[in-house]
Design a protein around this motif. Structure first.
Motif, PDB file in Angstrom:
ATOM      1  N   TYR A  74       0.835  -1.210   0.000  1.00 34.79           N
ATOM      2  CA  TYR A  74       0.000   0.000   0.000  1.00 34.79           C
ATOM      3  C   TYR A  74       0.866   1.255   0.000  1.00 34.79           C
ATOM      4  O   TYR A  74       0.605   2.213  -0.740  1.00 34.79           O
ATOM      5  N   ALA A  75       1.933   1.249   0.819  1.00 36.91           N
ATOM      6  CA  ALA A  75       2.795   2.424   0.927  1.00 36.91           C
ATOM      7  C   ALA A  75       3.574   2.697  -0.361  1.00 36.91           C
ATOM      8  O   ALA A  75       3.953   3.841  -0.631  1.00 36.91           O
ATOM      9  N   ARG A  76       3.801   1.669  -1.146  1.00 38.10           N
ATOM     10  CA  ARG A  76       4.487   1.853  -2.430  1.00 38.10           C
ATOM     11  C   ARG A  76       3.575   2.509  -3.471  1.00 38.10           C
ATOM     12  O   ARG A  76       4.049   3.226  -4.358  1.00 38.10           O
ATOM     13  N   GLU A  77       2.277   2.251  -3.368  1.00 36.85           N
ATOM     14  CA  GLU A  77       1.353   2.677  -4.414  1.00 36.85           C
ATOM     15  C   GLU A  77       0.523   3.902  -4.056  1.00 36.85           C
ATOM     16  O   GLU A  77       0.156   4.685  -4.935  1.00 36.85           O
ATOM     17  N   ARG A  78       0.230   4.057  -2.781  1.00 30.25           N
ATOM     18  CA  ARG A  78      -0.655   5.144  -2.351  1.00 30.25           C
ATOM     19  C   ARG A  78       0.051   6.494  -2.473  1.00 30.25           C
ATOM     20  O   ARG A  78       1.088   6.723  -1.843  1.00 30.25           O
ATOM     21  N   THR A  79      -0.479   7.378  -3.291  1.00 26.77           N
ATOM     22  CA  THR A  79       0.096   8.704  -3.485  1.00 26.77           C
ATOM     23  C   THR A  79      -0.926   9.759  -3.080  1.00 26.77           C
ATOM     24  O   THR A  79      -2.035   9.807  -3.613  1.00 26.77           O
ATOM     25  N   VAL A  80      -0.523  10.596  -2.123  1.00 23.27           N
ATOM     26  CA  VAL A  80      -1.406  11.658  -1.640  1.00 23.27           C
ATOM     27  C   VAL A  80      -0.944  13.018  -2.149  1.00 23.27           C
ATOM     28  O   VAL A  80      -1.731  13.823  -2.623  1.00 23.27           O
ATOM     29  N   ASP A 135      -0.269  -3.260  14.265  1.00 22.39           N
ATOM     30  CA  ASP A 135      -0.695  -1.894  14.578  1.00 22.39           C
ATOM     31  C   ASP A 135      -0.164  -0.897  13.556  1.00 22.39           C
ATOM     32  O   ASP A 135      -0.895  -0.028  13.066  1.00 22.39           O
ATOM     33  N   GLN A 136       1.120  -1.026  13.226  1.00 24.28           N
ATOM     34  CA  GLN A 136       1.716  -0.082  12.285  1.00 24.28           C
ATOM     35  C   GLN A 136       1.150  -0.262  10.880  1.00 24.28           C
ATOM     36  O   GLN A 136       0.973   0.707  10.140  1.00 24.28           O
ATOM     37  N   SER A 137       0.850  -1.491  10.527  1.00 20.53           N
ATOM     38  CA  SER A 137       0.290  -1.750   9.199  1.00 20.53           C
ATOM     39  C   SER A 137      -1.098  -1.140   9.056  1.00 20.53           C
ATOM     40  O   SER A 137      -1.410  -0.495   8.043  1.00 20.53           O
ATOM     41  N   VAL A 138      -1.932  -1.334  10.076  1.00 22.28           N
ATOM     42  CA  VAL A 138      -3.264  -0.736  10.051  1.00 22.28           C
ATOM     43  C   VAL A 138      -3.150   0.785  10.003  1.00 22.28           C
ATOM     44  O   VAL A 138      -3.857   1.451   9.235  1.00 22.28           O
ATOM     45  N   HIS A 139      -2.257   1.330  10.794  1.00 24.17           N
ATOM     46  CA  HIS A 139      -2.070   2.782  10.838  1.00 24.17           C
ATOM     47  C   HIS A 139      -1.589   3.316   9.483  1.00 24.17           C
ATOM     48  O   HIS A 139      -1.984   4.404   9.058  1.00 24.17           O
ATOM     49  N   THR A 140      -0.761   2.550   8.792  1.00 25.09           N
ATOM     50  CA  THR A 140      -0.254   2.963   7.486  1.00 25.09           C
ATOM     51  C   THR A 140      -1.389   3.106   6.474  1.00 25.09           C
ATOM     52  O   THR A 140      -1.401   4.025   5.651  1.00 25.09           O
ATOM     53  N   LEU A 141      -2.346   2.202   6.552  1.00 24.21           N
ATOM     54  CA  LEU A 141      -3.473   2.250   5.620  1.00 24.21           C
ATOM     55  C   LEU A 141      -4.556   3.244   6.030  1.00 24.21           C
ATOM     56  O   LEU A 141      -5.467   3.528   5.252  1.00 24.21           O
ATOM     57  N   GLY A 142      -4.461   3.750   7.252  1.00 26.95           N
ATOM     58  CA  GLY A 142      -5.478   4.686   7.715  1.00 26.95           C
ATOM     59  C   GLY A 142      -6.846   4.017   7.762  1.00 26.95           C
ATOM     60  O   GLY A 142      -6.989   2.889   8.238  1.00 26.95           O
ATOM     61  N   GLY A 143      -7.864   4.703   7.244  1.00 26.07           N
ATOM     62  CA  GLY A 143      -9.213   4.143   7.245  1.00 26.07           C
ATOM     63  C   GLY A 143      -9.306   2.846   6.479  1.00 26.07           C
ATOM     64  O   GLY A 143     -10.092   1.954   6.833  1.00 26.07           O
ATOM     65  N   ASN A 144      -8.520   2.693   5.428  1.00 28.58           N
ATOM     66  CA  ASN A 144      -8.526   1.447   4.654  1.00 28.58           C
ATOM     67  C   ASN A 144      -8.079   0.261   5.489  1.00 28.58           C
ATOM     68  O   ASN A 144      -8.431  -0.884   5.203  1.00 28.58           O
ATOM     69  N   GLY A 145      -7.272   0.539   6.506  1.00 25.79           N
ATOM     70  CA  GLY A 145      -6.806  -0.532   7.368  1.00 25.79           C
ATOM     71  C   GLY A 145      -7.894  -1.170   8.198  1.00 25.79           C
ATOM     72  O   GLY A 145      -7.698  -2.246   8.770  1.00 25.79           O
ATOM     73  N   ALA A 169       4.466  12.044  -4.184  1.00 23.76           N
ATOM     74  CA  ALA A 169       5.223  10.791  -4.134  1.00 23.76           C
ATOM     75  C   ALA A 169       4.425   9.765  -3.328  1.00 23.76           C
ATOM     76  O   ALA A 169       3.561  10.125  -2.516  1.00 23.76           O
ATOM     77  N   PRO A 170       4.690   8.472  -3.519  1.00 27.99           N
ATOM     78  CA  PRO A 170       4.030   7.451  -2.700  1.00 27.99           C
ATOM     79  C   PRO A 170       4.299   7.705  -1.214  1.00 27.99           C
ATOM     80  O   PRO A 170       5.380   8.182  -0.844  1.00 27.99           O
ATOM     81  N   ILE A 171       3.343   7.382  -0.379  1.00 31.75           N
ATOM     82  CA  ILE A 171       3.498   7.693   1.045  1.00 31.75           C
ATOM     83  C   ILE A 171       4.684   6.950   1.654  1.00 31.75           C
ATOM     84  O   ILE A 171       5.254   7.386   2.661  1.00 31.75           O
ATOM     85  N   GLY A 172       5.085   5.818   1.054  1.00 29.49           N
ATOM     86  CA  GLY A 172       6.231   5.081   1.568  1.00 29.49           C
ATOM     87  C   GLY A 172       7.545   5.823   1.414  1.00 29.49           C
ATOM     88  O   GLY A 172       8.552   5.435   2.012  1.00 29.49           O
ATOM     89  N   ALA A 173       7.564   6.896   0.624  1.00 27.71           N
ATOM     90  CA  ALA A 173       8.782   7.695   0.485  1.00 27.71           C
ATOM     91  C   ALA A 173       9.011   8.579   1.703  1.00 27.71           C
ATOM     92  O   ALA A 173      10.125   9.070   1.914  1.00 27.71           O
TER      93      ALA A 173
END
Length: 376
Positions: free
Chosen positions: A254-260, A324-334, A263-267
């Motif tokens: 998700y962090a590689r693809e999600r762009t807000v 916990d961190q994974s859910v937090h990374t996705l935000g509401g999607n988590g 850049a992707p949020i994983g950056a």
């Protein structure tokens, strides 16, 4: 102890990973159990002469970890082949081995494990389930709670206590109780946690068992008990590491693809660093799990006891943080069903609580490893 995996272990890990990915997060437990058994994965730790793979807990923990990492862990692997299969393989009579080990290995039969009691908790010395002799038979009476998969199992390996004729004191012993034994009843516990394997409270009301229901030597019960509990802790660590890896994999993707913004949020380091930390924690926990499995398979029960407790503690903590961190990374999607992470928020706590709490592990390390005095 090797610090890197053998080619055989790498091949096993790759093959089980492929199986897990074919079934995925929406897996059918019975179908996966059947296929894993057919491929020889369920009995990989059991002796070859009884239909197993001739490996050890090292190999079995790889199987459970990789299935967990694919989102389809088989919790009964902790109980049926790891605890019950190991105890019977090490201490059972020849008849018990012939009766149970081939069936546990090929998945046609399963066995649950009953130790926890309502008033005993982590204090196994307070177990009140007792067995008394009646001629050549045994009569078993007591209660057990939070026993997994009893409805699926053909029998339950029950931890009871018998009276030592020399001292009058109670000592632990293990008995195989068939699911249809008269006086053996179960009540399902209504759990908030949703899992394929359900939890039960058991009642044993003068359950009559033949003499050959006793596993091993009546005077070596404690040794036999811990021979099953160490694999349980190692496999719980594998369960936790697999779950943490699954959650982390979803978050990384998700962090590689999600762009807000641009850049992707994983950056962004605020996203990347916690995920990197979670990965490090899981890898460190796996190293301790591998050490524990190596020591156990090498016959060092004392060394394995310390390492298995540490591995279970480290894996439980790493799993909770990763989820916990994974859910937090996705935000509401988590929290949506689509990504399959929200249910893990509750499930991840299992590895902190069962089969022994993290606080009791800290007690173990402080007393047994550090030599500090007990407060109880």
């Amino acid at each position: 102890m090797p610090t890197t995996e053998t080619d055989e272990h790498k091949a096993l890990r790759s093959a089980v990973s492929a199986l897990g990915k074919r079934h995925g997060r929406t897996y059918d437990r019975e179908a996966l159990w059947s296929e894993a058994a057919k491929l020889g994965y369920l009995g990989v730790n059991l002796p070859e002469e009884y239909g197993g793979g001739g490996g050890g807990i090292s190999e079995l923990s790889i199987v459970l970890e990789e299935l967990g990492a694919a989102g389809c862990p088989l919790l009964m692997m902790v109980v049926s082949p790891a605890i019950c299969g190991t105890v019977i393989a090490r201490f059972g009579t020849e008849e018990q081995k012939q009766t149970w080990l081939p069936a546990l290995a090929d998945g046609t039969r399963t066995m649950a494990f009953g130790i926890t009691e309502p008033d005993a908790g982590s204090n196994s010395h307070r177990i009140t389930t007792t067995a008394r002799k009646d001629g050549t038979d045994w009569l078993l009476t007591g209660r057990k709670v939070f026993i997994s998969g009893v409805d699926l199992a053909d029998a339950t390996l029950i931890v009871g206590r018998t009276e030592d004729s020399r001292t009058g004191r109670l000592k632990p012993c293990l008995f195989i109780v068939p699911r249809d034994a008269e006086g053996f009843t179960r009540r399902r516990i209504d759990m908030e946690l949703q899992a394929a394997e359900k939890q039960f409270e058991l009642t044993l009301d003068d359950v009559r068992l033949p003499a050959d229901a006793l596993v091993g030597d009546e005077d070596a019960g404690l040794l036999q008990l811990f021979a099953g509990l160490n694999p349980e802790r190692i496999m719980t660590a594998a369960f936790a590491i697999g779950m943490g890896r699954f959650a982390l994999g979803r978050a990384i993707e998700y962090a590689r693809e999600r762009t807000v913004w641009d850049a992707p949020i994983g950056a962004h380091q605020a996203i990347a660093h916690p995920l990197a930390q979670a990965h490090i924690d899981l890898e460190l926990a796996r190293l301790m799990m591998q050490k524990a499995a190596y020591l156990y398979d090498a016959g060092d029960d004392a060394g394995a006891g310390e390492a298995a407790n540490m591995a279970k503690y480290a894996a439980g903590e790493a799993c909770v943080r990763a989820v916990d961190q994974s859910v937090h990374t996705l935000g509401g999607n988590g929290l949506t069903r689509e990504f399959g992470l929200a249910s893990l928020i509750t499930a991840a706590r299992v590895a902190r609580i069962a089969p022994v709490s993290r606080e009791m592990i800290l007690n173990y390390v402080s007393h047994q490893t550090l030599g500090l005095p007990k407060s109880y």
